[in-house]
Structure formats: structure tokens, C-alpha cells
Scaffold this motif. Structure first.
Motif, short mmCIF file in Angstrom:
data_model
loop_
_atom_site.label_atom_id
_atom_site.label_comp_id
_atom_site.label_asym_id
_atom_site.label_seq_id
_atom_site.Cartn_x
_atom_site.Cartn_y
_atom_site.Cartn_z
N ALA A 160 -0.88 13.98 2.15
CA ALA A 160 -1.35 13.84 0.76
C ALA A 160 -1.59 12.37 0.42
CB ALA A 160 -0.32 14.44 -0.20
N LEU A 161 -0.69 11.51 0.89
CA LEU A 161 -0.85 10.08 0.60
C LEU A 161 -2.10 9.51 1.27
CD1 LEU A 161 2.86 8.87 0.76
CD2 LEU A 161 1.32 8.71 -1.21
N SER A 162 -2.42 9.99 2.47
CA SER A 162 -3.65 9.51 3.12
C SER A 162 -4.85 9.77 2.23
CB SER A 162 -3.86 10.21 4.47
OG SER A 162 -2.83 9.87 5.37
N ARG A 163 -4.88 10.99 1.68
CA ARG A 163 -6.02 11.35 0.82
C ARG A 163 -5.99 10.55 -0.49
NH1 ARG A 163 -5.24 17.38 0.28
NH2 ARG A 163 -3.36 17.15 1.53
N ALA A 164 -4.79 10.38 -1.04
CA ALA A 164 -4.68 9.66 -2.32
C ALA A 164 -5.02 8.18 -2.16
CB ALA A 164 -3.25 9.81 -2.84
N ILE A 165 -4.54 7.59 -1.08
CA ILE A 165 -4.79 6.14 -0.88
C ILE A 165 -6.29 5.91 -0.64
CG2 ILE A 165 -4.27 4.14 0.59
CD1 ILE A 165 -1.50 5.51 1.15
N ARG A 166 -6.92 6.86 0.07
CA ARG A 166 -8.37 6.73 0.30
C ARG A 166 -9.12 6.70 -1.03
NH1 ARG A 166 -9.30 11.21 3.10
NH2 ARG A 166 -8.31 10.27 4.92
N ILE A 167 -8.69 7.56 -1.96
CA ILE A 167 -9.34 7.59 -3.28
C ILE A 167 -9.06 6.29 -4.04
CG2 ILE A 167 -9.24 8.72 -5.55
CD1 ILE A 167 -8.73 11.38 -4.00
N ASP A 168 -7.81 5.83 -3.98
CA ASP A 168 -7.44 4.61 -4.72
C ASP A 168 -8.21 3.39 -4.24
OD1 ASP A 168 -5.60 6.10 -6.10
OD2 ASP A 168 -3.84 5.33 -5.03
N LEU A 169 -8.45 3.33 -2.94
CA LEU A 169 -8.97 2.07 -2.37
C LEU A 169 -10.44 2.14 -1.96
CD1 LEU A 169 -5.87 0.95 -0.23
CD2 LEU A 169 -6.40 0.49 -2.63
N VAL A 170 -11.12 3.24 -2.28
CA VAL A 170 -12.53 3.35 -1.87
C VAL A 170 -13.36 2.22 -2.51
CG1 VAL A 170 -13.20 5.01 -3.69
CG2 VAL A 170 -14.48 4.93 -1.55
N LYS A 171 -13.02 1.85 -3.73
CA LYS A 171 -13.78 0.82 -4.44
C LYS A 171 -13.64 -0.55 -3.78
CE LYS A 171 -9.97 -0.20 -7.61
NZ LYS A 171 -9.00 0.17 -6.55
N ASP A 172 -12.61 -0.70 -2.94
CA ASP A 172 -12.35 -1.98 -2.29
C ASP A 172 -12.84 -2.00 -0.84
OD1 ASP A 172 -10.79 -3.15 -4.54
OD2 ASP A 172 -9.48 -1.45 -4.11
N GLY A 173 -13.53 -0.95 -0.44
CA GLY A 173 -14.10 -0.92 0.92
C GLY A 173 -13.07 -0.70 2.01
N ILE A 174 -11.94 -0.09 1.65
CA ILE A 174 -10.86 0.09 2.63
C ILE A 174 -10.90 1.51 3.20
CG2 ILE A 174 -8.32 0.15 2.90
CD1 ILE A 174 -8.40 -2.13 0.69
N LYS A 175 -10.82 1.58 4.53
CA LYS A 175 -10.82 2.88 5.21
C LYS A 175 -9.39 3.41 5.29
CE LYS A 175 -14.49 1.65 8.54
NZ LYS A 175 -14.97 1.93 9.91
N VAL A 176 -9.25 4.73 5.19
CA VAL A 176 -7.95 5.36 5.43
C VAL A 176 -8.15 6.53 6.37
CG1 VAL A 176 -5.94 6.51 4.41
CG2 VAL A 176 -7.09 4.68 3.14
N THR A 177 -7.41 6.52 7.47
CA THR A 177 -7.50 7.59 8.47
C THR A 177 -6.14 8.25 8.62
OG1 THR A 177 -9.22 6.41 9.71
CG2 THR A 177 -8.00 8.12 10.89
N ASN A 178 -6.13 9.57 8.58
CA ASN A 178 -4.91 10.35 8.82
C ASN A 178 -5.00 10.96 10.22
OD1 ASN A 178 -2.51 11.72 7.31
ND2 ASN A 178 -3.53 13.43 8.34
N ILE A 179 -3.98 10.70 11.04
CA ILE A 179 -3.97 11.30 12.38
C ILE A 179 -2.79 12.26 12.48
CG2 ILE A 179 -3.80 10.85 14.88
CD1 ILE A 179 -5.23 8.23 14.46
N ALA A 180 -3.07 13.49 12.87
CA ALA A 180 -2.05 14.55 12.89
C ALA A 180 -1.88 15.09 14.31
CB ALA A 180 -2.46 15.66 11.92
N PRO A 181 -0.95 14.51 15.07
CA PRO A 181 -0.76 15.00 16.45
C PRO A 181 0.16 16.22 16.52
CG PRO A 181 -0.07 12.67 16.19
CD PRO A 181 -0.18 13.28 14.82
N GLY A 182 -0.09 17.04 17.55
CA GLY A 182 0.89 18.06 17.95
C GLY A 182 1.96 17.39 18.78
#
Ligand code: NDP
Ligand code: 8X3
Length: 250
Positions: A160-182
Motif C-alpha cells: 500500500a505504501l508503494s502505491r501511496a508514495i508513488r502518488i505523493d511523489l509523482v509531481k517531483d519526478g520520483i519513481k516508485v517500484t514495488n517488488i514482491a518475491p516468492g
């Protein structure tokens, strides 16, 4: 100019593998964790490949995290990439048998620790109008398994934080990637079972799990995308693991 990557939890497993691969691919590294000797060994082993700076702190302690980031010399301050990897599972119980101290350790590390370091590093990225935050979540952040209650809750929080941080920081040109390993064969199960190696080894027996190197390759691929491309969310599983609780063992 080489990009600066801060990796939390580089003393073992996935974080250590990421450090080794990025060192060979033109990144400067800030490596962190509680076990200083391991950080020093890693720095020595990678010194021929790149510049390495050590930050030795417990990510659960807000003051230690803030002081560590503030202690960075000017040439290490402009962090380009934050890899939020430090984390753990402790114990495996039904909720009614849960060990509250285990819960606190998971919540304090996986959620609060990730938040602390993101709080102190993201303003640097906002100031620079560029940056990339890579959160190592888990398949346990997408699916639920028996006994995995609190660990799963912490990883759902990371997702959830990955998605939220992406929304918060999109205006600043910052990428957010969530990696979900097994399942990845690291010290993860040894930590979960509090040093019981026999029990930990069983987790990865009878099939080929992922290794830290597999996640490192995924991180490198993610970082190598052009500026206009962001990989939002990656689920990576062993071929023999079809779902969180479905593992084909020989
Ligand atoms: P390891 O136990 O091998 O490594 C965990 C790392 O986290 C260590 O470097 C450890 O450093 C660091 N860490 C733990 N607690 C703290 C703390 N309080 N302060 C600072 N650093 C800390 O496990 P993995 O490499 O497997 O785990 C890495 C991440 O990957 C975790 O977030 C985990 O949840 C996630 N993950 C793991 C999977 C697996 O199957 N192994 C699958 C999916 C996700 P030190 O002890 O020196 O402080
Ligand atoms: C670790 C995945 O399924 O071993 O994040 O708990 S699992």
C-alpha cells in the motif's frame, strides 16, 4: 557520474546480492544494517568495483535513522536510489498463540523502519526533482497464508505504501517500484525460526527456490529503464511456486 544507491539490510540475503550486482554495474553504494563486521567485509570485497559508504544503524530506531542520514558527507548526500529491503518475519503462529514481541519486531522493522528512512531520504529526492524508491515487499503482500498473519499484514502495508508514495511523489519526478518475491533462499527462515537451522532448511527443500541474485537482477533491470519508464509492481516467483501456499516439491 555514478548514481548513489542506498540499500537497507545489505548484510545478508537479498540486500547483499543487490549490493554485489550494483557494485559491478556502475553504481556507488551506501550499505546499511546492524552487523557492522558484515558491512565492513562487504565493503572490502567490493572496494575494487566501486565506492562504498557504510551506515550502521537499527532501522527501528528513528533517531539512529535520522542521525545516519544526517551524517552523510556531502559527496554521499545526493541519494538517487533508495532500496527499502531491510525486513524480517519472526515466528509462525495462529493469532491466538501469537508472540507479541515477534509482532512488534516485524511491525517496527518492516513498516515503521521503512517509513523512517523514506521520510529522511525522500526530501533529498524531492529537492533534486529526481529519484527512485524500490520497496522489497513480498508475495505475502499480495496473498495470505495460514500462520502468516502479522508478517503478511506488514507486507500488505508495504504494498500500500508503494502505491501511496508513488502518488505523493509523482509531481517531483520520483519513481516508485514495488517488488514482491516468492520464496527466496536467504537467512529469512533462519531468522523466522530464531536460529533453528533444521527447520529453516526444510522450507527450501524439494524444489528450487529463488536466490538473492534473482532479485538483484530484477532490481538492476528496474533501475536501467529509461527516465520516462517506471516499473510499478513486479511479482517474481520460483517456477515451482504457483501461489503463496502452492509449492511443487519433489
Ligand atoms: P535476510 O534475513 O537474509 O536479510 C535481512 C536483512 O535485513 C539483513 O541485512 C538484516 O541486517 C536487515 N535487517 C533486519 N532487521 C533490521 C533492523 N532492525 N535494522 C537494520 N537492518 C535490519 O532476509 P532476506 O534477504 O530474505 O530479506 C530481505 C527482504 O526481502 C525483507 O524485507 C523480506 O521480508 C523480503 N522478502 C524475503 C523473501 C524470502 O523468501 N526470503 C520473500 C519476499 C520478500 P542486520 O541483521 O545486520 O541488521
Ligand atoms: C517471504 C515470503 O511466503 O516465505 O516474504 O513468507 S514467504
Amino acid at each position: 557520474m555514478k548514481k548513489i544507491v542506498l540499500i537497507t539490510g545489505a548484510t545478508a540475503g537479498i540486500g547483499e546480492a543487490i549490493a554485489k550486482l550494483l557494485a559491478k554495474n556502475d553504481y556507488k553504494l551506501i550499505i546499511t544494517g546492524r552487523r557492522l563486521e558484515r558491512l565492513e567485509e562487504l565493503r572490502n570485497s567490493l572496494a575494487a568495483d566501486t565506492d562504498i559508504h557504510i551506515l550502521n544503524f537499527d532501522i527501528r530506531n528513528e533517531t539512529e535513522v535520522e542521525n545516519a542520514i544526517n551524517s552523510l558527507p556531502a559527496e554521499w548526500k545526493e541519494i538517487d536510489v533508495l532500496i527499502n529491503n531491510a525486513g524480517l518475519a519472526v515466528g509462525l503462529n495462529h493469532i491466538n498463540d501469537g508472540v507479541i514481541d515477534d509482532w512488534e519486531r516485524m511491525i517496527d522493522t518492516n513498516i515503521k523502519g521503512l517509513l523512517y528512512i523514506t521520510r529522511f531520504v525522500s526530501p533529498i529526492m524531492v529537492q533534486n526533482k529526481q529519484g527512485h524508491i524500490v520497496n522489497i515487499s513480498s508475495i505475502a503482500g499480495k496473498e495470505i497464508y495460514e500462520y502468516g498473519n502479522v508478517y503478511g499484514a506488514t507486507k500488505h502495508a508495504v504494498d500500500a505504501l508503494s502505491r501511496a508514495i508513488r502518488i505523493d511523489l509523482v509531481k517531483d519526478g520520483i519513481k516508485v517500484t514495488n517488488i514482491a518475491p516468492g520464496m527466496v533462499d536467504t537467512e529469512f527462515s533462519l531468522v523466522r525460526f530464531k536460529g533453528d537451522k533444521k527447520r529453516a532448511d526444510k522450507v527450501y527443500s524439494g524444489f528450487t527456490p529463488l536466490f538473492g541474485e534473482d532479485i538483484a537482477e530484477t532490481v538492476l533491470f528496474t533501475l536501467q529503464q529509461p527516465a520516462h519508464v517506471n516499473l510499478n509492481d513486479i511479482v517474481i516467483m520460483p517456477t515451482a511456486q504457483a501461489a503463496i501456499s502452492v509449492i511443487h516439491r519433489a
